[in-house]
Design an enzyme around this catalytic site. Structure first.
Site, PDB file in Angstrom:
ATOM      1  N   TYR A 107       0.830  -1.215   0.000  1.00  0.00           N
ATOM      2  CA  TYR A 107       0.000   0.000   0.000  1.00  0.00           C
ATOM      3  C   TYR A 107       0.863   1.264   0.000  1.00  0.00           C
ATOM      4  CZ  TYR A 107      -3.148  -3.636   1.670  1.00  0.00           C
ATOM      5  OH  TYR A 107      -3.854  -4.799   1.809  1.00  0.00           O
ATOM      6  N   TYR A 145     -13.394  -6.319   4.949  1.00  0.00           N
ATOM      7  CA  TYR A 145     -12.134  -6.517   4.228  1.00  0.00           C
ATOM      8  C   TYR A 145     -11.838  -8.010   4.222  1.00  0.00           C
ATOM      9  CZ  TYR A 145      -7.249  -6.591   2.953  1.00  0.00           C
ATOM     10  OH  TYR A 145      -6.067  -6.881   2.316  1.00  0.00           O
ATOM     11  N   ASP A 162     -15.242 -15.333   7.718  1.00  0.00           N
ATOM     12  CA  ASP A 162     -13.830 -15.024   7.531  1.00  0.00           C
ATOM     13  C   ASP A 162     -13.207 -14.787   8.911  1.00  0.00           C
ATOM     14  OD1 ASP A 162     -11.394 -13.776   7.171  1.00  0.00           O
ATOM     15  OD2 ASP A 162     -12.076 -12.413   5.604  1.00  0.00           O
ATOM     16  N   LYS A 220      -3.377 -15.912   8.868  1.00  0.00           N
ATOM     17  CA  LYS A 220      -2.638 -15.059   9.812  1.00  0.00           C
ATOM     18  C   LYS A 220      -2.016 -15.843  10.949  1.00  0.00           C
ATOM     19  CE  LYS A 220      -4.770 -10.589   8.801  1.00  0.00           C
ATOM     20  NZ  LYS A 220      -3.615 -10.020   8.109  1.00  0.00           N
TER      21      LYS A 220
END
Length: 500
Positions: free
Chosen positions: A63, A192, A308, A337
């Site tokens: 980003y 997200y 999610d 993660k």
């Protein structure tokens, strides 16, 4: 002495040619890139400066603009909850867990041993037509620890890819059920789910990070975002935790999903959302009761539920998985993660027998097979991380609850101390969030200031947030919360937060 080898002759470029004027030479047993004049690390520069110069010109960070890149800080090592920088004697206290993954901190002996032991046997082997003990051991653990009924495990590269796999499962399930028109998904704004194309299509289409891609992404249905804080932890003045509330009066998420399913249910294959906490889309925290109502809506409309748990899984909310707080079982769960304790990239998509058999109907096969699927190194360290989390010698739930209580006590006053800066404070489990009224005005300046305070915190947009490793001590956690409090309260730091 330069080695004259056909491969090196093919790679060699004269100085001043190519984008960076790089010249490849073979010295001993390694090749190094000698930058041209514009990149040269002259005698007056340190090796660190030369490295950062090359990084700035050639490495694209997440980003970040290549024209005006944000500053990066050179790391030499990480240990426990500490990050050591080149040229800085004192380490930084890590408040990010390397984007919420390193729940045990860094350089943990048991995780290192798992990697080294597995590497001595095999680092990788293809998963097509072959299997191995680390993958089977990991699947056994995941089936045992996830909600009952989730017992088919697809191992993949990352959390984002696990969402891609979940989308394929949904589409193939309905295709083989003779309902190929059910190829739309419903989700909520503020979510997200990753940076790959299928996942991007489920992120907030207006305020998310992928608005510029809307013309080429799949079009799905979006319901309103959850209210920001109806699922936040609350403590009374005596430090007792209050029960989480029901749906907040301003929360229209459940009603919005119901409206979408009433109007478009015949073309919707699944509801996809993050349970209890929206991650990088805004850190909103909603009530477990919302999740229960959404499960009921999915059952009523015969729509699959995909949860999610990439950011929330493995204890981050105070529950092993956020679904436990609502006592619901999704049809498909995505994890990543913290699955490997932050040591290696790995994800998994876990589903029910109903979905798995539906995908496999009429000789169907799930159309996904990553090269590094089921990587033995990643599976081995994931097993070690899960065992470490569930080790009977410590109570991880009590640790996360203590973190939650301290985050609440030390962050909540910020709203009263700086009401013109801080719009909201939210805490749940090992997550603490200060939401500002406006986006951070000078991210680079704020990042440098935080490093100078001895902490590693990576704000984004309007959010200053903490998700430290579970191994953080109370004093280390206080250093993180103090830095955030000073940031919003002290006059000399507000210049980073407010334009002009």
């Amino acid at each position: 002495q330069e080695v004259d080898h056909p491969m090196m002759r093919a790679l060699r470029l004269p100085r001043g040619t190519g984008h960076s004027g790089c010249e490849w030479r073979w010295r001993g047993a390694r090749a190094r890139c000698l930058a041209g004049e514009s990149n040269s690390a002259g005698p007056e520069r340190s090796s660190t400066e030369a490295m950062l110069s090359f990084d700035r010109q050639h490495l694209w960070h997440p980003y970040t603009s290549m024209e005006k890149p944000l500053p990066v800080f050179p790391v030499t090592r990480a240990e426990g909850v500490h990050i050591y920088l080149e040229g800085k004697e004192e380490p930084l206290v890590d408040g990010m867990s390397s984007w919420w993954a390193a729940i045990h901190g860094y350089n943990h002996e048991r995780l290192n041993e798992a990697i080294m032991s597995q590497a001595s046997a095999m680092s990788h082997i293809m998963f097509g037509g072959l299997t191995h003990r680390p993958a089977v051991d990991l699947a056994e653990r995941l089936v045992a620890m996830t909600p009952r009924g989730l017992d088919k495990v697809f191992l993949c590269d990352s959390g984002s890819v696990s969402v891609e796999v979940a989308i394929k499962m949904v589409l193939q399930y309905w295709y083989h059920a003779g309902r190929p028109e059910r190829n739309k998904l419903v989700t909520v704004r503020g979510g997200y789910h990753g940076d790959t194309f299928g996942a991007m299509a489920l992120c907030d289409p207006v305020n998310g990070m992928h608005a510029m891609f809307q013309g080429v992404l799949s079009q799905h249905h979006f319901a309103p975002a959850p209210c920001s804080s109806c699922g936040c932890a609350q403590y009374d003045k005596d430090g007792h935790r209050r029960a989480l509330g029901l749906v907040g009066p301003e929360c229209h998420m459940v009603e919005g999903v119901s409206d979408v399913l009433d109007k478009h249910g015949s073309e919707v294959g699944a509801l996809v959302l993050e349970p209890l906490v929206q991650g990088a889309g805004g850190m909103r925290m909603y009530s477990p009761n919302c999740l229960r109502q959404l499960r009921e809506l999915c059952d009523r409309h015969d729509v699959l539920m995909v949860l999610d748990e990439i950011a929330t899984g493995f204890g981050r909310t105070g529950h092993l998985f956020a679904t436990e707080a609502a006592n619901v079982t999704p049809d498909i769960m995505c994890i990543g993660k913290a699955l490997t304790g932050g040591c290696m990239t790995l994800g998994a998509t876990i589903t029910s027998e109903r979905v798995a058999l539906g995908v496999s109907r009429n000789d169907g096969v799930l159309m996904h097979g990553p090269t590094f699927m089921g990587n033995p190194l990643a599976c081995a360290v994931a097993c070690a991380s899960i065992d470490l989390l569930l080790d009977s010698t410590w109570d991880w739930k009590a640790k996360v609850r203590a973190m939650e209580k301290q985050l609440f006590r030390e962050l909540v006053p910020c709203r009263a101390l700086a009401p013109e800066i801080v719009a909201d404070v939210r805490v749940l489990g090992g997550i603490g969030v200060l939401q500002l009224h406006e986006p951070v005005a000078d991210m680079a300046g704020l990042q440098r200031w935080l490093v100078d305070q001895g902490v590693w915190v990576r704000p984004f947009g309007r959010l200053l947030y903490l998700m430290p490793p579970f191994t953080v001590s109370p004093s280390e956690l206080s250093s993180l919360t103090t830095a955030l409090a000073r940031c919003v309260v002290e006059n000399d730091t507000r210049k980073f937060l407010v334009k002009g």
